[in-house]
Design an enzyme around this catalytic site. Structure first.
Site, PDB file in Angstrom:
ATOM      1  CG  MET A 131       8.844  23.742   0.173  1.00 57.71           C
ATOM      2  SD  MET A 131       7.730  24.782  -0.769  1.00 57.71           S
ATOM      3  CE  MET A 131       6.809  25.597   0.503  1.00 57.71           C
ATOM      4  CE1 TYR A 160      12.995  31.440   4.481  1.00 54.99           C
ATOM      5  CE2 TYR A 160      12.934  29.041   4.362  1.00 54.99           C
ATOM      6  CZ  TYR A 160      12.802  30.282   3.757  1.00 54.99           C
ATOM      7  OH  TYR A 160      12.483  30.353   2.431  1.00 54.99           O
ATOM      8  CE  LYS A 173      -0.433  -0.365   5.025  1.00 55.49           C
ATOM      9  NZ  LYS A 173      -1.235  -0.980   6.090  1.00 55.49           N
ATOM     10  NE  ARG A 219      -7.533   0.043  10.613  1.00 54.68           N
ATOM     11  CZ  ARG A 219      -6.273  -0.030  10.195  1.00 54.68           C
ATOM     12  NH1 ARG A 219      -5.508   1.041  10.191  1.00 54.68           N
ATOM     13  NH2 ARG A 219      -5.759  -1.173   9.785  1.00 54.68           N
TER      14      ARG A 219
HETATM   15  C1  LIG Z   1      -0.441  -1.967   6.693  1.00 50.06           C
HETATM   16  C2  LIG Z   1      -1.049  -3.234   7.124  1.00 50.06           C
HETATM   17  C3  LIG Z   1      -0.245  -4.367   7.337  1.00 50.06           C
HETATM   18  C4  LIG Z   1       1.275  -4.340   7.286  1.00 50.06           C
HETATM   19  O1  LIG Z   1       1.764  -3.809   8.491  1.00 50.06           O
HETATM   20  P1  LIG Z   1       3.346  -3.765   8.818  1.00 50.06           P
HETATM   21  O2  LIG Z   1       3.383  -3.406  10.252  1.00 50.06           O
HETATM   22  O3  LIG Z   1       3.932  -2.712   7.966  1.00 50.06           O
HETATM   23  O4  LIG Z   1       3.898  -5.113   8.543  1.00 50.06           O
HETATM   24  C5  LIG Z   1      -0.896  -5.553   7.625  1.00 50.06           C
HETATM   25  N1  LIG Z   1      -2.252  -5.618   7.720  1.00 50.06           N
HETATM   26  C6  LIG Z   1      -3.040  -4.538   7.546  1.00 50.06           C
HETATM   27  C7  LIG Z   1      -4.515  -4.672   7.679  1.00 50.06           C
HETATM   28  C8  LIG Z   1      -2.462  -3.312   7.255  1.00 50.06           C
HETATM   29  O5  LIG Z   1      -3.255  -2.247   7.097  1.00 50.06           O
END
Ligand SMILES: *Cc1c(COP(=O)(O)O)cnc(C)c1O
Length: 399
Positions: free
Chosen positions: A339, A291, A59, A158
């Site tokens: 930046m 800055y 992701k 969640r």
């Molecule tokens: C992001 C995610 C993972 C992976 O988590 P890591 O700690 O990066 O290994 C696994 N399961 C779900 C549902 C996630 O959202």
């Protein structure tokens, strides 16, 4: 615009004019080490039983590494499934030609999105009967079964079916004929806490609750449903958390989420962050830098201006707290990170030139700077550091 035709005798064609002609290493960039990623996946898989599968979580553009490169090398390392957060991320992987099963970890709740998911052969995460019904109707409409994973909430609060209602709701779900339940899963909230293996920890209670529910739904012996619970931290705790699949992100990219690191686990960082020196100047003693004038030179100081800043994803609150590496030596970053640029004190070097490359994350010689260190210094977690890097940084794949 003026007529930009060159005078005779000037070889204009030699100089690029298009965006794609600019060297990706002209300013600042991320190097993605595909082989390191592949080796990490291989090594992590040696901790799993042979019947336990590895889902590579890619992701957020593969935690900022470039989802295509990550997917390719993770699959080479033995990942059999991929996890993404959004519908768009899933479609993108399909457009790259990825054939493995893809699970969308976020929630799709409209009929339209679920149809798009179905047409792209992406499996949604289902947290309610309502979504299950929509999927069943879509499956019926196509005369096929809609593959999906059911999620149970065991303590994250969640996504997921409420655990107290799941057993009853599962009875109803079993009667839907146009869905195919490919997996049942839950997600750990605290597996990276030091106490995760204590019997009363949130993590152990989540595992026990998950096991209890699985027992109560009484799956057939020969079912093909994959049960999964662990993220990186859960996977590294022990085999009780593995079930039929683990969903691994952070540790595949080369970092352990656990404070107590397994000495036998040699994960290699897959991301190097580099920037070039764009300018060098010498300032007198007592001169302020950047800055707010937060840094004032205590001696005559040679400064290198690096072409990277917080608009590239370097947290501004790291100002004055980090080093960069050149030729196996650390140099301190000084003054506020701006930046697009930052200054580094290179007084002690006589080899750094305009155009020299500095390492902000990764290794050079025996020196290493890790996102874990940046996370600690900027009061966040390594996940956030990795996925903060912006598109302005070209991703360059190296071996
Ligand atoms: C992001 C995610 C993972 C992976 O988590 P890591 O700690 O990066 O290994 C696994 N399961 C779900 C549902 C996630 O959202």
């Amino acid at each position: 615009m003026q007529n930009r035709q060159p005078k005779q005798g000037f070889n204009f064609d030699k100089y690029p004019i298009f965006e794609q002609d600019i060297d990706p290493k002209q300013r600042a960039w991320i190097e993605v080490k595909g082989k390191a990623l592949e080796a990490n996946v291989r090594q992590l898989r040696t901790k799993l039983s042979t019947n336990c599968q590895f889902m590579a979580v890619v992701k957020a553009d593969g935690y900022g590494h470039d989802a295509k490169v990550v997917s390719d090398y993770a699959i080479r390392g033995g990942a059999s499934e991929l996890g993404v957060a959004t519908l768009k991320e899933g479609i993108k992987l399909r457009s790259f030609g990825v054939k493995k099963p893809i699970l969308i970890l976020g929630n799709l709740y409209t009929k339209r999105d679920l149809i798009i998911s179905f047409k792209n052969d992406l499996m949604p995460t289902i947290s309610s009967i309502r979504e299950c019904l929509i999927c069943n109707n879509i499956g019926k409409h196509f005369g096929l079964k809609f593959s999906l994973h059911l999620k149970i909430d065991t303590g994250m609060s969640r996504l997921g079916f409420e655990s107290s209602k799941f057993v009853q709701q599962f009875e109803k779900i079993k009667s839907f004929e146009n869905i195919s339940i490919e997996g049942i899963y839950s997600h750990l909230s605290s597996a990276d806490e030091d106490n995760a293996l204590n019997s009363q920890s949130i993590t152990q209670l989540q595992r026990l609750k998950f096991n209890e529910l699985l027992k109560q739904i009484n799956l057939d012996q020969d079912n093909e449903i994959k049960i999964h619970l662990a993220n990186s931290a859960g996977m590294l705790l022990n085999k009780d958390f593995h079930f039929q699949m683990v969903r691994v992100g952070l540790s595949m990219y080369g970092y352990s989420p656990l404070a107590k690191i397994d000495k036998n686990l040699l994960l290699k960082p897959a991301l190097y962050l580099k920037a070039n020196v764009a300018f060098i100047r010498i300032i007198d003693q007592g001169v302020s830098v950047s800055y707010g004038g937060k840094f004032v030179s205590r001696r005559q100081t040679k400064l290198a201006v690096l072409s990277i800043g917080y608009a590239d994803g370097v947290p501004r609150n790291l100002s004055g707290k980090i080093n960069v590496i050149h030729n196996n030596k650390f140099y301190p970053q000084v003054g506020s990170i701006t930046m697009d640029q930052m200054m580094v004190d290179i007084t002690d070097s006589n080899e750094i030139r305009i155009g020299s490359t500095m390492v902000l994350l990764g290794s050079d010689g025996d020196k290493t700077i890790s996102p874990l260190e940046w996370a600690r210094k900027s009061n966040t977690i390594p996940w956030e550091i990795l996925c903060s890097f912006k598109n302005r940084l070209p991703r360059v794949q190296v071996d």
